[in-house]
Design a protein around this motif. Structure first.
Motif, PDB file in Angstrom:
ATOM      1  N   GLU A   6       0.817  -1.206   0.000  1.00 34.78           N
ATOM      2  CA  GLU A   6       0.000   0.000   0.000  1.00 34.78           C
ATOM      3  C   GLU A   6       0.852   1.258   0.000  1.00 34.78           C
ATOM      4  OE1 GLU A   6      -3.501   0.538   2.216  1.00 34.78           O
ATOM      5  OE2 GLU A   6      -4.451  -0.964   0.940  1.00 34.78           O
TER       6      GLU A   6
ATOM      7  N   LYS B 279       1.931   1.935  -3.483  1.00 34.68           N
ATOM      8  CA  LYS B 279       0.771   2.352  -4.280  1.00 34.68           C
ATOM      9  C   LYS B 279       0.365   3.783  -3.945  1.00 34.68           C
ATOM     10  CE  LYS B 279      -1.470  -2.194  -4.610  1.00 34.68           C
ATOM     11  NZ  LYS B 279      -2.583  -2.978  -4.052  1.00 34.68           N
ATOM     12  N   ARG B 280       0.336   4.071  -2.654  1.00 35.25           N
ATOM     13  CA  ARG B 280      -0.073   5.398  -2.209  1.00 35.25           C
ATOM     14  C   ARG B 280       0.837   6.469  -2.820  1.00 35.25           C
ATOM     15  NH1 ARG B 280       0.529   4.550   2.903  1.00 35.25           N
ATOM     16  NH2 ARG B 280      -1.486   3.556   3.265  1.00 35.25           N
TER      17      ARG B 280
ATOM     18  N   LEU C  17       0.012   6.893  -6.542  1.00 43.46           N
ATOM     19  CA  LEU C  17      -1.273   7.575  -6.741  1.00 43.46           C
ATOM     20  C   LEU C  17      -1.149   9.050  -6.364  1.00 43.46           C
ATOM     21  CD1 LEU C  17      -3.597   4.786  -5.285  1.00 43.46           C
ATOM     22  CD2 LEU C  17      -3.440   5.453  -7.700  1.00 43.46           C
ATOM     23  N   ALA C  18      -0.403   9.317  -5.283  1.00 47.42           N
ATOM     24  CA  ALA C  18      -0.212  10.708  -4.855  1.00 47.42           C
ATOM     25  C   ALA C  18       0.539  11.491  -5.925  1.00 47.42           C
ATOM     26  CB  ALA C  18       0.531  10.761  -3.529  1.00 47.42           C
ATOM     27  N   ALA C  19       1.378  10.794  -6.677  1.00 47.19           N
ATOM     28  CA  ALA C  19       2.158  11.449  -7.733  1.00 47.19           C
ATOM     29  C   ALA C  19       1.348  11.590  -9.020  1.00 47.19           C
ATOM     30  CB  ALA C  19       3.434  10.648  -8.002  1.00 47.19           C
ATOM     31  N   GLY C  20       0.110  11.121  -9.017  1.00 43.86           N
ATOM     32  CA  GLY C  20      -0.754  11.342 -10.175  1.00 43.86           C
ATOM     33  C   GLY C  20      -0.926  10.149 -11.089  1.00 43.86           C
ATOM     34  N   VAL C  21      -0.243   9.035 -10.785  1.00 41.61           N
ATOM     35  CA  VAL C  21      -0.472   7.824 -11.578  1.00 41.61           C
ATOM     36  C   VAL C  21      -1.909   7.365 -11.329  1.00 41.61           C
ATOM     37  CG1 VAL C  21       0.240   5.422 -11.958  1.00 41.61           C
ATOM     38  CG2 VAL C  21       1.946   7.163 -11.368  1.00 41.61           C
ATOM     39  N   LEU C  22      -2.594   6.996 -12.382  1.00 41.18           N
ATOM     40  CA  LEU C  22      -3.980   6.561 -12.224  1.00 41.18           C
ATOM     41  C   LEU C  22      -4.053   5.082 -11.843  1.00 41.18           C
ATOM     42  CD1 LEU C  22      -5.529   8.346 -15.307  1.00 41.18           C
ATOM     43  CD2 LEU C  22      -6.241   8.681 -12.929  1.00 41.18           C
ATOM     44  N   GLY C  23      -5.079   4.722 -11.067  1.00 39.28           N
ATOM     45  CA  GLY C  23      -5.335   3.320 -10.774  1.00 39.28           C
ATOM     46  C   GLY C  23      -5.517   2.526 -12.058  1.00 39.28           C
TER      47      GLY C  23
END
Lengths: 229, 229, 229, 229, 229, 229
Positions: free
Chosen positions: C197, C200-201, C204-210
């Motif tokens: 996690e 992943k976090r 995602l925080a850097a703007g990579v999409l799920g």
């Protein structure tokens, strides 16, 4: 005394006038509720355990404890021919407080039926006996006999205040309580209403609109209703 | 008169004794409810709109129509310093009958707070003002002013019967109604209970079991409890 | 034995491994629930009586009767340091089975907290004590001591099956039960999940999409997803 | 097209005017709801996962399948700075569709918050992040990624119809949807209302009754209200 | 193993004794529930989709995922003549997991009926076929086939724990689960109870009060019951 | 215009094609809902007031205020032969908006029936007349005529969006809304589905398992399903 007393059985109550009750029994719950000025109705979660049941009679009231039907036995002794047993509960409980045996006992005393803010069981047998019950749930969960409530005190049942002796009217639309002192006046209002309904029904069936029959067009326009093509 | 009258405002009510109310305010809802013999409690769906609120005062009662707060304005005039406004409704309604403006009005008249079997809005402002409200929902839905209810008649609020002048006690545990005539007796019972609780608390904190402190081992065995290794 | 025995107290239970419980206490309910493969979660109507509470420990179980807290006193004696008391009920009941006095007693025995499929009272005092409780309702309604249930039998609490000794984890997201035999495996899976996690976090925080991180674009297209301008 | 299409993502939507949204954000939900003429409000079961949260922005809408959050990932890509994600579901589901990881992703894209007719988890982390969510439940139950819904179609969320681009306003009182085309008019009405409220508040605080301020005495008398001593 | 395993089908289960099941089928749910000592009853929200249905047979259990009926097809293969399919779900879901086609399949394998903690559809066809179903809702919402659950593991259905092979009894009063090992004992107790009921019914019908028949007057007086004229 | 206008009656609506509606009326709700791709279904709390009722026709829509049925009279004038009246409400209300008199009026205009996100009364009379109603409650509570809603605007009814002229299909399984523009396509899909169902039903009745008929064994194995002896 306005407070809720526990552990008390009032053996003498004044019942709504028998003639008034008899005449009231010809009207449905919706009519009676309107005739009373739209008060006294129980919450709609109280439903008949079988469809088509009807009831009208003076209330013997009982306050139950959750999961405990001891006081229903106490109440049975206070029931007279034509009475309706109305049971409130100190908290919300869907347990099966009532079933075929108690119905047999109440029937033998002339009880007209039961309204209970709790659960009921043996519903097939009740339908077969024709003993009408309005309850908040159907549940086979048995109850204990351990804690006192009261009989013939004012009780709150499904949001309605019921005093001993008030007239209870119940059908597929729900249950309404007519305070004893208001039975005669309610009767008159119900009769008047019913009379009017026949004429209204005929007009509406003939295609007259409620808009016209009730004279709503002007007040609707005054309230700002706009028709858009 | 036991029936629910619509369209009436009773301007004169007898309030629970002021000294009794003041002393009662020191006790929590759970204690008062026990002191009354476990009656008078409102259903647990009535919750404070902010945590930590407390309330104790005589009731001014109001019966509302669904989605209509007209009578709250009528009731405001009947409120005196220290009164609690208690609002029932003829049917279940979660609309936002009450908000900051009405709270401002009630506050200016010394009203201690509101208990309403309906919805409430402006909850952030109410918390900021410190005006305590217990409601069944939080909802921004505005209400109309079109249909009469009544003020200072007996009302059913969240399953409890409240007469005008009864003492209302409310905190994070819920809301209880102490009938006016029972305020003094309840007070005495609450004081006794509280006194006992201190001693019990100390024993339990020291590791004494409720089983021993309350003498439960013998009745449990008599009821048939078996310990299996 | 798979049936529900009434009137029995099992005094000897096997608790989930203490080290496993200690390590498990570092993870939240959502993580543990995922680590178990998404089973063992109680229904979301079970809520903490105050926000921010957390809990992890082996279960002592108790089966209550509606409106009756007798068995909580019996269960208190079976609680050891760090245990969590888990209470089911034979029917749905929102009465206040539990309050400050019982919490004081349980605390003195080292009890970590309570999960109860019923009501709880004295919530302000519980928050002040820091004794964490998850319940289905807050209610001041007192309970009687009249009917036997059981202690340390398998119980259903808020839809989840709990055996004595299972590890209970609870926080603001709810309550999950980890069967004793699965504690170690769950721990490993939780640790792995948590490690993932963090990475992943950060992505995602850097703007990579799920959509990209989880490789969803192809399966979405295969399922027929259409983008319309 | 009025039908609900499944498997479609509309990538181009017209958002409510940015200036209007900015100005609207100064008003609370109750004020905006009144300014709109009392429509557009979501049902009160939608609650903020932490108190004090506020939100105002244009809607990106998503239709979810029960227990399946696949489309939230698809929707994330469509979110622009300041947008509010609004999620409906094809049936009632309280599963935890949304948690910290998705919040991190949405935050990185400038998303202002989420309104979801379903469950939410990781509520402690969401409060710590200050990412506001309004949901129907808090639940740790994880969801799958197996079935298509749609993005940026009209959705029903908690009983309110939301079109992509509509302005969403949410606070402790609930959530209201302002249709894109009505944003400017609503703004004007809200400003007017707020201005009036200040004067009203002052009068009421000074002890003027609503009965007098709103001129209710005459219509109440006309409706038949009687004062009884 | 006490934990809930996902993705597993147990193909060999031990069913409650066939003779015991046959004899048990003569008793109603209320009688069986009493005979078991008042445990094993499902919550009253589980209702028959048509009135008058009855059911008695050993359970084949299935754990479903919300909105997903894949495992019902897997379970169908495990059903033998006379079995009752009992379906729990990992979360609350009212979707229509079951309808006429699955009923046709189960019927062809001799299945006696279904108890499902979820929704059901095609209720008119089910009544016409005489295939009895107890469900928590009636809903036409179709379900997907995407996520594994399990077959023949212990499941919680409507609050009751059901092991594969337990005897399930259902009628208009609800559903009760008799653990396999308790079937014989329950049978004996039910027979005894039924025998007693006949005599009791006759006495009550003849006007004997429960107060006297059950010897309640003394304990009521001891508990403090007062009769007031 | 996407916003909800109050105080407006649209007198001209485009109805779903009459031939399509006639053909659609041969299919049940579950089939139509599947044919539409599983959208458009109302929440399962909407139930027929008597069993066996069926309905298919274009919608005349009405938006009601809580406890107020004024607009039903306005809507009656807009109803043409074969139309279905669909009533949403600005908040949740279980009051009895509709009864025998309004049914008589609607019937005289050829109305096919009513779907109402509120309460209904006179249910016995409605069954006797054969006027089909789907409602969220049965309640005798009368309603006032004081506040404007609208007629023939898009309404949300029991969670489903309904535009004037959409085709409404209702039976014992619930209510589904087919958007006007999708009626023809839905018809084709329903016919195809029904054709397939006959063949499937025959196979399943002959003992073929869904596992084999639908080719599920391979995907189940791929998902990891294990059979344990």
């Amino acid at each position: 005394m306005s407070g809720t007393e526990l552990g008390v059985v009032h053996t003498r109550i004044e019942r709504a006038d028998a003639d008034a009750v008899r005449t009231l029994s010809a009207y449905g719950v919706a009519t009676v509720h309107e005739a009373m000025g739209r008060v006294g109705l129980m919450r709609p979660y109280i439903r008949p355990v079988y469809r088509g049941a009807r009831l009208c009679g003076p209330a013997v009231t009982v306050l139950l404890q959750p999961g405990d039907n001891w006081m229903l036995h106490v109440a049975a002794e206070q029931v007279q021919e034509g009475d309706v047993l109305v049971a409130g509960c100190t908290t919300e409980s869907e347990d099966g407080f009532f079933g075929e045996l108690l119905a047999t006992s109440l029937r033998s005393r002339g009880c007209a039926g039961l309204v209970i803010d709790g659960g009921c069981r043996d519903v097939k047998a009740l339908a077969a006996m024709g003993f009408p019950v309005w309850s908040r749930a159907i549940s086979a969960k048995g109850t204990v006999k351990a804690t006192l409530g009261s009989v013939n005190i004012p009780v709150v049942c499904a949001g309605a205040l019921v005093h001993p002796g008030d007239a209870i009217v119940a059908d597929d639309d729900g249950v309404v309580c007519v305070p004893r002192a208001m039975a005669a006046a309610t009767l008159a209002a119900a009769a008047k209403r019913e009379a009017n309904e026949g004429a209204k029904r005929a007009k509406l069936a003939a295609g007259v609109l409620g808009l016209d029959m009730y004279g709503m067009r002007q007040p609707l326009a005054a309230a700002g209703l706009r028709y858009v093509d």
